[in-house]
Design a protein around this motif. Structure first.
Motif, PDB file in Angstrom:
ATOM      1  N   ARG A 192       0.828  -1.213   0.000  1.00 54.37           N
ATOM      2  CA  ARG A 192       0.000   0.000   0.000  1.00 54.37           C
ATOM      3  C   ARG A 192       0.861   1.262   0.000  1.00 54.37           C
ATOM      4  O   ARG A 192       0.576   2.227  -0.711  1.00 54.37           O
ATOM      5  CB  ARG A 192      -0.920  -0.027   1.225  1.00 54.37           C
ATOM      6  CG  ARG A 192      -1.686   1.282   1.464  1.00 54.37           C
ATOM      7  CD  ARG A 192      -2.543   1.679   0.259  1.00 54.37           C
ATOM      8  NE  ARG A 192      -3.586   0.730   0.021  1.00 54.37           N
ATOM      9  CZ  ARG A 192      -4.797   0.789   0.600  1.00 54.37           C
ATOM     10  NH1 ARG A 192      -5.078   1.772   1.419  1.00 54.37           N
ATOM     11  NH2 ARG A 192      -5.705  -0.107   0.302  1.00 54.37           N
ATOM     12  N   GLY A 206      -6.687   6.592   8.369  1.00 51.39           N
ATOM     13  CA  GLY A 206      -8.139   6.424   8.236  1.00 51.39           C
ATOM     14  C   GLY A 206      -8.608   6.154   6.830  1.00 51.39           C
ATOM     15  O   GLY A 206      -9.803   6.297   6.540  1.00 51.39           O
ATOM     16  N   SER A 207      -7.686   5.784   5.927  1.00 53.45           N
ATOM     17  CA  SER A 207      -8.089   5.522   4.546  1.00 53.45           C
ATOM     18  C   SER A 207      -8.811   4.176   4.451  1.00 53.45           C
ATOM     19  O   SER A 207      -8.823   3.374   5.391  1.00 53.45           O
ATOM     20  CB  SER A 207      -6.859   5.525   3.631  1.00 53.45           C
ATOM     21  OG  SER A 207      -5.950   4.508   4.026  1.00 53.45           O
ATOM     22  N   ASP A 208      -9.409   3.958   3.301  1.00 56.74           N
ATOM     23  CA  ASP A 208     -10.155   2.720   3.064  1.00 56.74           C
ATOM     24  C   ASP A 208      -9.173   1.573   2.818  1.00 56.74           C
ATOM     25  O   ASP A 208      -8.359   1.619   1.891  1.00 56.74           O
ATOM     26  CB  ASP A 208     -11.082   2.904   1.859  1.00 56.74           C
ATOM     27  CG  ASP A 208     -11.981   1.702   1.648  1.00 56.74           C
ATOM     28  OD1 ASP A 208     -12.027   0.842   2.542  1.00 56.74           O
ATOM     29  OD2 ASP A 208     -12.638   1.620   0.592  1.00 56.74           O
ATOM     30  N   VAL A 209      -9.246   0.553   3.681  1.00 55.06           N
ATOM     31  CA  VAL A 209      -8.347  -0.599   3.556  1.00 55.06           C
ATOM     32  C   VAL A 209      -9.147  -1.875   3.331  1.00 55.06           C
ATOM     33  O   VAL A 209      -8.710  -2.969   3.736  1.00 55.06           O
ATOM     34  CB  VAL A 209      -7.455  -0.725   4.822  1.00 55.06           C
ATOM     35  CG1 VAL A 209      -6.490   0.426   4.922  1.00 55.06           C
ATOM     36  CG2 VAL A 209      -8.319  -0.823   6.083  1.00 55.06           C
ATOM     37  N   ASP A 210     -10.306  -1.749   2.689  1.00 53.21           N
ATOM     38  CA  ASP A 210     -11.114  -2.936   2.423  1.00 53.21           C
ATOM     39  C   ASP A 210     -10.380  -3.922   1.512  1.00 53.21           C
ATOM     40  O   ASP A 210     -10.516  -5.143   1.675  1.00 53.21           O
ATOM     41  CB  ASP A 210     -12.445  -2.537   1.789  1.00 53.21           C
ATOM     42  CG  ASP A 210     -13.343  -1.824   2.784  1.00 53.21           C
ATOM     43  OD1 ASP A 210     -13.103  -1.969   3.997  1.00 53.21           O
ATOM     44  OD2 ASP A 210     -14.287  -1.126   2.343  1.00 53.21           O
ATOM     45  N   ASP A 211      -9.608  -3.402   0.555  1.00 51.36           N
ATOM     46  CA  ASP A 211      -8.874  -4.310  -0.323  1.00 51.36           C
ATOM     47  C   ASP A 211      -7.816  -5.103   0.442  1.00 51.36           C
ATOM     48  O   ASP A 211      -7.611  -6.302   0.210  1.00 51.36           O
ATOM     49  CB  ASP A 211      -8.239  -3.526  -1.473  1.00 51.36           C
ATOM     50  CG  ASP A 211      -7.347  -2.398  -0.966  1.00 51.36           C
ATOM     51  OD1 ASP A 211      -7.493  -2.007   0.218  1.00 51.36           O
ATOM     52  OD2 ASP A 211      -6.498  -1.899  -1.733  1.00 51.36           O
ATOM     53  N   GLN A 213      -7.996  -5.811   3.637  1.00 45.20           N
ATOM     54  CA  GLN A 213      -8.728  -6.771   4.468  1.00 45.20           C
ATOM     55  C   GLN A 213      -9.149  -7.990   3.658  1.00 45.20           C
ATOM     56  O   GLN A 213      -9.036  -9.138   4.135  1.00 45.20           O
ATOM     57  CB  GLN A 213      -9.957  -6.076   5.071  1.00 45.20           C
ATOM     58  CG  GLN A 213     -10.785  -6.962   5.968  1.00 45.20           C
ATOM     59  CD  GLN A 213     -11.931  -6.205   6.610  1.00 45.20           C
ATOM     60  OE1 GLN A 213     -11.897  -4.983   6.735  1.00 45.20           O
ATOM     61  NE2 GLN A 213     -12.954  -6.930   7.024  1.00 45.20           N
ATOM     62  N   ASN A 231      -7.730  -0.932   9.925  1.00 43.71           N
ATOM     63  CA  ASN A 231      -7.526   0.480   9.601  1.00 43.71           C
ATOM     64  C   ASN A 231      -6.071   0.862   9.870  1.00 43.71           C
ATOM     65  O   ASN A 231      -5.306   0.096  10.468  1.00 43.71           O
ATOM     66  CB  ASN A 231      -8.479   1.379  10.387  1.00 43.71           C
ATOM     67  CG  ASN A 231      -8.186   1.358  11.876  1.00 43.71           C
ATOM     68  OD1 ASN A 231      -7.515   0.448  12.356  1.00 43.71           O
ATOM     69  ND2 ASN A 231      -8.680   2.323  12.613  1.00 43.71           N
TER      70      ASN A 231
END
Length: 418
Positions: A192, A206-211, A213, A231
């Motif tokens: 990342r 606080g960025s989106d880390v769904d990928d 996960q 997160n």
């Protein structure tokens, strides 16, 4: 910020310490799996043999010794049974799952509650926490960015839960899972950070880390573990870069102050222009009111003039209409008179014809009365003297007949002599 990875381990403990280890960990380390100590043992077998010995003694003895041996055998047998019953009880805490094995082979799981393992080769190999979301912190040091600038650290936080205790215990275990999880997290964080520019490194907070996960779930799913949340709570840049950022922030603050000052000046100028515009609008509105008043006056004058002309035109129209109606009435009366005169002429003509015809009849009657009548004198044939005499007499009578005013006198004739 913590500089150490969270540690995951499994512990060997008595049944009374399992709850404390699963909920509080051990020496700051996470303990999701506890291997319980087997407390049953084979002491009850000694009591069982003692009961058999006493029972044999009671069979071969007599009197009081038999009674005493029989009582001892019964008591030993009851003690062995109670001992076996108490040691066979297994209590699994709520929120945990027991992994059951027989002769060392895993045969299934035990849900929360009380269970009985009567056979000594049936055991609980491990008690696994399957309801708690276990927090895991991983501060990654020296993560290079897209410009190959190593960040001071990136702290990654996740929560995981063991959903398949048999797969977790059989496949990897807690100690090995700690190594696999830390390696997978470091690899995901470094991938990342490689996609982020240094100046935008703070955007990782606080960025989106769904990928990330999803990727971790794909890697750790075969171990019976599911990542429930993740997160990036903190990112630290290198000290030199932070100084540059401080300088940039100072310049940005000065620029912001200059922009605020310029904004105030612009607002003052805009307010001045707006006041002049409002003053011009008021002057324009006053002139518009005057123009509208003049227009209203001119409109009234024009309306009055039009009304006068319309009145005059109406009067002329009424006069023309009155004259026309009078002439029309006169013409109608004259036409009626002529019609009546024609009718009277027509009627008078018939009367006149009748009168004329009647007068003609009267005149014809009078003419017929005054007209001379022929006198036929019949004489005998061949008598010359009689004819001469008749002729003489007629000559005397004709004047009298002509002076009689149309009245017929008696005719005089000679009588024929046959």
């Amino acid at each position: 910020m913590s500089r150490e990875f969270s540690k995951i381990k499994e512990s060997l403990a008595a049944w009374s310490d399992i709850r404390q280890l699963l909920r509080g960990g051990e020496a700051g380390q996470l303990v999701p799996v506890v291997i319980p100590k087997d407390r049953r043992g084979f002491a009850w077998v000694t009591l069982l043999f003692l009961a058999l010995y006493l029972a044999g003694t009671a069979v071969f003895a007599d009197g009081f010794l038999r009674t005493l041996a029989a009582a001892g055998a019964v008591f030993s047998l009851l003690a062995a049974a109670v001992w076996l019953w108490r040691r066979a009880i297994i209590e699994i805490e709520e929120g945990t799952t027991g992994v059951r094995s027989r002769w060392g082979a895993i045969t299934g799981t035990l849900p929360p509650g009380r269970h009985y393992l009567w056979l000594p080769w049936d055991r609980v190999d491990a008690v696994v926490d399957t309801s708690t979301e276990i927090p895991y912190s991983a501060p990654i040091v020296a993560c290079p960015t897209a410009e190959n600038v190593p960040l001071k650290s990136i702290e990654f936080f996740l929560k995981f839960r063991i959903v398949d205790p048999v797969a977790f215990v059989r496949t990897i275990g807690a100690g090995n899972f700690d190594l696999v999880l830390s390696s997978a997290v470091q690899d995901a964080i470094r991938q990342r950070s490689r996609r982020v520019n240094t100046e935008r490194a703070y955007d990782l907070r606080g960025s989106d880390v769904d990928d990330m996960q999803d990727a971790l779930n794909n890697q750790l799913g075969r171990y019976g573990v599911r990542i429930t949340g993740a997160n990036i709570p903190d990112v630290q840049l290198p000290d030199t870069y932070q100084q540059h950022l401080a300088t940039r922030e100072k310049v940005a603050k000065e620029m912001s102050a200059f922009e605020r000052e310029w904004e105030l000046t612009r607002k003052r100028r805009i307010d001045t222009l707006l006041m002049e515009i409002e003053r011009s609008k008021k002057t324009r509105d006053a002139r518009i009111v005057e123009v509208r008043a003049a227009a209203n006056t001119a409109r009234k004058d024009v309306a009055r003039m039009l009304e006068e002309h319309e009145t005059e035109a109406q009067r002329v129209r009424w006069e023309i209409e009155a004259r026309g109606r009078a002439e029309l009435t006169s013409a109608e009366n004259e036409a009626k008179a002529l019609r009546r005169l024609a009718e009277s002429y027509r009627d008078n003509r018939a009367v006149l014809k009748y009168e004329l015809a009647r007068r003609r009849l009267d005149v014809g009657a009078r003419l017929a009365e005054s007209a001379p009548r022929p006198v036929v004198v019949r004489t005998a044939g061949g008598q010359g003297d009689s004819s001469a005499l008749s002729t003489l007499l007629m000559a005397q009578l004709l004047p009298q007949l002509g002076g009689g005013n149309g009245r017929l006198e008696p005719s005089v004739g000679n009588t024929e002599t046959h």
